[in-house]
Write a protein that holds these residues in place. Structure first.
Motif, PDB file in Angstrom:
ATOM      1  N   UNK A 320       0.836  -1.199   0.000  1.00  0.00           N
ATOM      2  CA  UNK A 320       0.000   0.000   0.000  1.00  0.00           C
ATOM      3  C   UNK A 320       0.869   1.248   0.000  1.00  0.00           C
ATOM      4  N   UNK A 321       0.282   2.361  -0.363  1.00  0.00           N
ATOM      5  CA  UNK A 321       1.015   3.623  -0.436  1.00  0.00           C
ATOM      6  C   UNK A 321       1.447   4.041   0.950  1.00  0.00           C
ATOM      7  N   UNK A 322       2.703   4.474   1.064  1.00  0.00           N
ATOM      8  CA  UNK A 322       3.257   4.843   2.361  1.00  0.00           C
ATOM      9  C   UNK A 322       2.969   6.303   2.674  1.00  0.00           C
ATOM     10  N   UNK A 323       2.735   6.572   3.955  1.00  0.00           N
ATOM     11  CA  UNK A 323       2.532   7.945   4.408  1.00  0.00           C
ATOM     12  C   UNK A 323       3.776   8.519   5.071  1.00  0.00           C
ATOM     13  N   UNK A 324       4.887   7.774   4.990  1.00  0.00           N
ATOM     14  CA  UNK A 324       6.146   8.199   5.582  1.00  0.00           C
ATOM     15  C   UNK A 324       7.185   8.421   4.488  1.00  0.00           C
ATOM     16  N   UNK A 325       8.250   9.154   4.854  1.00  0.00           N
ATOM     17  CA  UNK A 325       9.335   9.367   3.899  1.00  0.00           C
ATOM     18  C   UNK A 325      10.066   8.066   3.602  1.00  0.00           C
ATOM     19  N   UNK A 326      10.215   7.237   4.623  1.00  0.00           N
ATOM     20  CA  UNK A 326      10.839   5.924   4.459  1.00  0.00           C
ATOM     21  C   UNK A 326       9.745   4.872   4.575  1.00  0.00           C
ATOM     22  N   UNK A 327       9.450   4.114   3.527  1.00  0.00           N
ATOM     23  CA  UNK A 327       8.363   3.123   3.586  1.00  0.00           C
ATOM     24  C   UNK A 327       8.684   2.008   4.575  1.00  0.00           C
ATOM     25  N   UNK A 328       7.639   1.426   5.127  1.00  0.00           N
ATOM     26  CA  UNK A 328       7.791   0.380   6.134  1.00  0.00           C
ATOM     27  C   UNK A 328       7.881  -0.992   5.468  1.00  0.00           C
ATOM     28  N   UNK A 329       8.656  -1.881   6.088  1.00  0.00           N
ATOM     29  CA  UNK A 329       8.777  -3.281   5.664  1.00  0.00           C
ATOM     30  C   UNK A 329       8.570  -4.145   6.916  1.00  0.00           C
ATOM     31  N   UNK A 330       7.555  -4.991   6.901  1.00  0.00           N
ATOM     32  CA  UNK A 330       7.230  -5.842   8.039  1.00  0.00           C
ATOM     33  C   UNK A 330       7.012  -7.256   7.543  1.00  0.00           C
ATOM     34  N   UNK A 331       7.591  -8.220   8.246  1.00  0.00           N
ATOM     35  CA  UNK A 331       7.447  -9.637   7.884  1.00  0.00           C
ATOM     36  C   UNK A 331       7.171 -10.446   9.136  1.00  0.00           C
ATOM     37  N   UNK A 332       6.074 -11.196   9.140  1.00  0.00           N
ATOM     38  CA  UNK A 332       5.708 -12.076  10.249  1.00  0.00           C
ATOM     39  C   UNK A 332       5.698 -13.517   9.742  1.00  0.00           C
ATOM     40  N   UNK A 333       6.615 -14.340  10.281  1.00  0.00           N
ATOM     41  CA  UNK A 333       6.724 -15.721   9.839  1.00  0.00           C
ATOM     42  C   UNK A 333       7.664 -15.917   8.665  1.00  0.00           C
ATOM     43  N   UNK A 334       8.297 -14.841   8.204  1.00  0.00           N
ATOM     44  CA  UNK A 334       9.232 -14.901   7.086  1.00  0.00           C
ATOM     45  C   UNK A 334      10.431 -14.031   7.438  1.00  0.00           C
ATOM     46  N   UNK A 335      11.614 -14.436   6.982  1.00  0.00           N
ATOM     47  CA  UNK A 335      12.834 -13.712   7.314  1.00  0.00           C
ATOM     48  C   UNK A 335      12.778 -12.286   6.758  1.00  0.00           C
ATOM     49  N   UNK A 336      13.014 -11.318   7.639  1.00  0.00           N
ATOM     50  CA  UNK A 336      12.900  -9.917   7.243  1.00  0.00           C
ATOM     51  C   UNK A 336      13.936  -9.541   6.193  1.00  0.00           C
ATOM     52  N   UNK A 337      15.176  -9.968   6.356  1.00  0.00           N
ATOM     53  CA  UNK A 337      16.218  -9.648   5.384  1.00  0.00           C
ATOM     54  C   UNK A 337      15.941 -10.304   4.039  1.00  0.00           C
ATOM     55  N   UNK A 338      15.418 -11.536   4.072  1.00  0.00           N
ATOM     56  CA  UNK A 338      15.075 -12.212   2.821  1.00  0.00           C
ATOM     57  C   UNK A 338      13.956 -11.476   2.087  1.00  0.00           C
ATOM     58  N   UNK A 339      12.999 -10.937   2.855  1.00  0.00           N
ATOM     59  CA  UNK A 339      11.910 -10.178   2.230  1.00  0.00           C
ATOM     60  C   UNK A 339      12.442  -8.920   1.542  1.00  0.00           C
ATOM     61  N   UNK A 340      13.362  -8.213   2.186  1.00  0.00           N
ATOM     62  CA  UNK A 340      13.958  -7.030   1.545  1.00  0.00           C
ATOM     63  C   UNK A 340      14.730  -7.406   0.293  1.00  0.00           C
ATOM     64  N   UNK A 341      15.397  -8.554   0.314  1.00  0.00           N
ATOM     65  CA  UNK A 341      16.130  -9.022  -0.863  1.00  0.00           C
ATOM     66  C   UNK A 341      15.177  -9.271  -2.035  1.00  0.00           C
ATOM     67  N   UNK A 342      14.030  -9.912  -1.741  1.00  0.00           N
ATOM     68  CA  UNK A 342      13.069 -10.201  -2.812  1.00  0.00           C
ATOM     69  C   UNK A 342      12.440  -8.920  -3.352  1.00  0.00           C
ATOM     70  N   UNK A 343      12.223  -7.935  -2.496  1.00  0.00           N
ATOM     71  CA  UNK A 343      11.707  -6.647  -2.973  1.00  0.00           C
ATOM     72  C   UNK A 343      12.706  -5.994  -3.934  1.00  0.00           C
TER      73      UNK A 343
END
Length: 462
Positions: A320-343
């Protein structure tokens, strides 16, 4: 008298390293704020004995020929009848083994062990030692769980020497200690639950279990980090270390083996916490997919391997569209660093820009998807949510995504596809290179779509 004077030391509860003074960080394992105070009594100095003082060739130890040791399953294991527990243990409880069971308060450790006692009480004598509850409280729980009680013997005791003597006197077929942090040894001057007490009590229980070949289950509390309270040497002493995991807000419980000398550590057991105790979940894929929203964007089904068992799980993504200057990345049940890599791979290789968008990932059911075979499903879920285009409800995605945007092979692909076909899925997006290893006749009810790159997989869901 000076030698018997009490001595104060500080012991790391994570690795067992000792120090004469307190330190904020353990010099051995590097953990912070794990040095706890302990009181020990130094042993009196014994007269030095030279090697020549021992009589030559005199010993009380006998050795057995390796070929004469029996290893038949009927004699070396006790099949509990709880298939999920037997799976994690490697086929049953090994005679003489010591099993350490840890978990959060309220996870159901005592409930599981009491049901275990009831399951084997028809053919085995069980001794249940409780240090936290009274005998009447155990009786009330047994009545609520409706477990057979004929051959279950209870004792409320915390003196480890008395307990070991009772075990050697009665010689039961199974012993349960609930819990090790409440036991104390009179030879150790520190309080119950300290590092010295836990180590000494565990060692004495291990000696009795090995000498009498009595399997012993020990309940261990966990600290704030989720590890079993006490030094790591406690986990080295026992034969098997089990963790009973589960969110208190969800009824599902997962039993994992962190260490197992008699089986694999990759197997898991799944249970459902009900008002009458724990019930086995023999078909976890179907349970985890129940109530799945149909025709909703951002949902994709992945297949992960837990030991030899394939489990289908739903991956949810919300972009969804972010309302912050730095968009949020949240992962529950999945590795957070791996999620950023896939993005980053989706932006660079597939042309989808996430720089101004928040990305939320959730794995339904409380599972932890730590396998790279779930990469493709996570990427497709994020693209589906970004485009607001639902993925077909009968589609499963299996594949590892590389930094070049390629979809790579995964292990046990046949087992994963058979599970998806059994549940009723009609389409599977898999790596193209893996199609050569599959027999199309075995998967006649499911359409196999081979993809080489991430762009091809995205086109397959449009």
């Amino acid at each position: 008298m000076k030698d018997n004077k009490l001595k104060t030391i500080f012991v790391c509860s994570n690795c067992g390293e000792s120090s004469p003074r307190w330190m904020g960080r353990c010099p051995s394992c590097g953990a912070w704020n794990t040095m706890v105070e302990d009181v020990v009594v130094p042993e009196p100095k014994a007269a030095a004995r030279s090697a020549s003082a021992r009589p030559s060739g005199v010993t009380g130890i006998t050795a057995r020929r390796l070929s004469e040791v029996s290893t038949t399953e009927e004699k070396s294991r006790i099949v509990t009848g709880i298939s999920e527990l037997d799976r994690v243990l490697g086929g049953g409880v090994v005679l003489g083994s010591v099993v350490l069971l840890g978990g959060e308060p309220g996870a159901g450790k005592s409930t599981l062990l009491l049901q275990l006692c009831g399951a084997i009480s028809g053919r085995c004598q069980v001794l249940y030692i409780t240090g936290e509850e009274s005998v009447r409280q155990i009786k009330l729980r047994a009545d609520r769980l409706q477990v057979p009680q004929q051959n279950i013997h209870l004792a409320a005791e915390t003196d480890i020497d008395e307990i070991c003597g009772l075990i050697e006197q009665t010689k039961p077929d199974l012993v349960v200690i609930d819990s090790i942090q409440t036991m104390h040894c009179n030879d150790v001057s520190s309080s119950a639950g300290s590092v010295s007490q836990v180590k000494e009590c565990s060692a004495r229980l291990l000696t009795v279990a090995k000498n009498c070949e009595i399997p012993t289950f020990i309940v261990g509390h966990v600290n704030k980090d989720g590890a079993i309270a006490g030094p790591k040497v406690m986990e080295h002493i026992v034969d098997t270390v089990l963790y009973f995991e589960g969110d208190k807000t969800l009824p599902y419980r997962v039993l994992r083996a962190a260490k197992n000398r008699y089986g694999s550590t990759n197997e898991i057991g799944m249970f459902d916490m009900t008002g009458h105790g724990l019930t086995e979940i023999e078909n976890p894929s179907q349970v985890l997919l129940e109530g799945r929203p149909l025709g909703t964007s951002g949902n994709c089904v992945a297949c992960t391997m837990e030991g030899t068992r394939p489990i289908l799980s739903e991956v949810q993504a919300l972009v969804t569209k972010s309302s912050f200057n730095v968009p949020r990345r949240t992962a529950s049940g999945f590795d957070f660093n791996r999620a950023n890599l896939l993005v980053a791979v989706l932006e660079k290789r597939a042309g989808y820009f996430f720089g101004s968008l928040d990305v939320y990932l959730n794995i339904v059911g409380g599972l932890e998807l730590d396998e790279t075979a779930c990469d493709l499903a996570v990427c497709l879920a994020m693209v589906s949510s970004m485009l607001d285009k639902p993925i077909d409800d009968k589609t499963v995605a299996i594949g590892e995504v590389g930094l070049g945007g390629e979809v790579r092979n995964v292990t046990f692909l046949e087992l994963r596809l058979r599970e998806a076909q059994r549940i009723g899925f009609t389409k599977a997006i898999v790596p193209r290179h893996s199609l050569k290893q599959l027999d199309p006749k075995e998967f006649s009810d499911i359409e196999l779509v081979g993809v080489s790159y991430l762009r091809d997989a995205i086109q397959a869901i449009k």
